[in-house]
Scaffold this motif. Structure first.
Motif, short mmCIF file in Angstrom:
data_model
loop_
_atom_site.label_atom_id
_atom_site.label_comp_id
_atom_site.label_asym_id
_atom_site.label_seq_id
_atom_site.Cartn_x
_atom_site.Cartn_y
_atom_site.Cartn_z
N CYS A 1 0.87 -1.18 0.00
CA CYS A 1 0.00 0.00 0.00
C CYS A 1 0.90 1.23 0.00
N CYS B 1 -10.10 -1.55 3.96
CA CYS B 1 -9.59 -1.80 2.61
C CYS B 1 -9.66 -3.30 2.28
N ARG C 1 -6.85 2.01 -0.66
CA ARG C 1 -5.54 1.49 -1.06
C ARG C 1 -5.42 1.38 -2.57
N ASN D 1 -2.84 3.66 -4.69
CA ASN D 1 -1.83 2.98 -5.51
C ASN D 1 -1.92 3.45 -6.97
#
Length: 117
Positions: A5, A67, A79, A83
């Protein structure tokens, strides 16, 4: 869930709640660890431990449960959003790039990570 993450390595959330000051990697992180703001909050032990755990792609099952739940049920999580936002950032790169300061209990569902989904 075997994917790092980038929020854990690039963000710092400072949330003032009725119990004190909560410092974590994001506004969704929920491990109930209160911390006193010192000179080097980026390197607080529970944050550096979390980064070490995440380097192997693992998430904290308690703190990152929202998440994990969303991704397990086919949704986009914070997350996955972060990302994508930091897609060109190397996972091994660590240092503050984001700062969240939350002083109330509301969410406008409009940040670039979460969005309306």
């Amino acid at each position: 869930m075997n994917k790092p993450c980038k929020d854990i390595h690039s963000n710092l959330a400072i949330i003032l709640n009725r119990d004190g000051l909560l410092i974590g990697p994001c506004c969704w992180y929920n491990d109930n660890k209160l911390a006193q703001a010192g000179n080097d909050i980026w390197n607080m032990p529970h944050l550096t431990d979390l980064r070490e755990l995440n380097k192997s792609g693992n998430l904290d099952s308690k703190g990152c449960e929202q998440c994990i739940y969303m991704e397990t049920h086919g949704s986009t999580s914070r997350r996955t959003g972060i990302n994508e936002y930091y897609k060109n950032l190397e996972p091994s790169t660590s240092g503050p790039r984001g700062l969240e300061i939350k002083i109330d209990y509301t969410c406008n569902i409009a940040c670039v990570y979460c969005g309306p989904y």
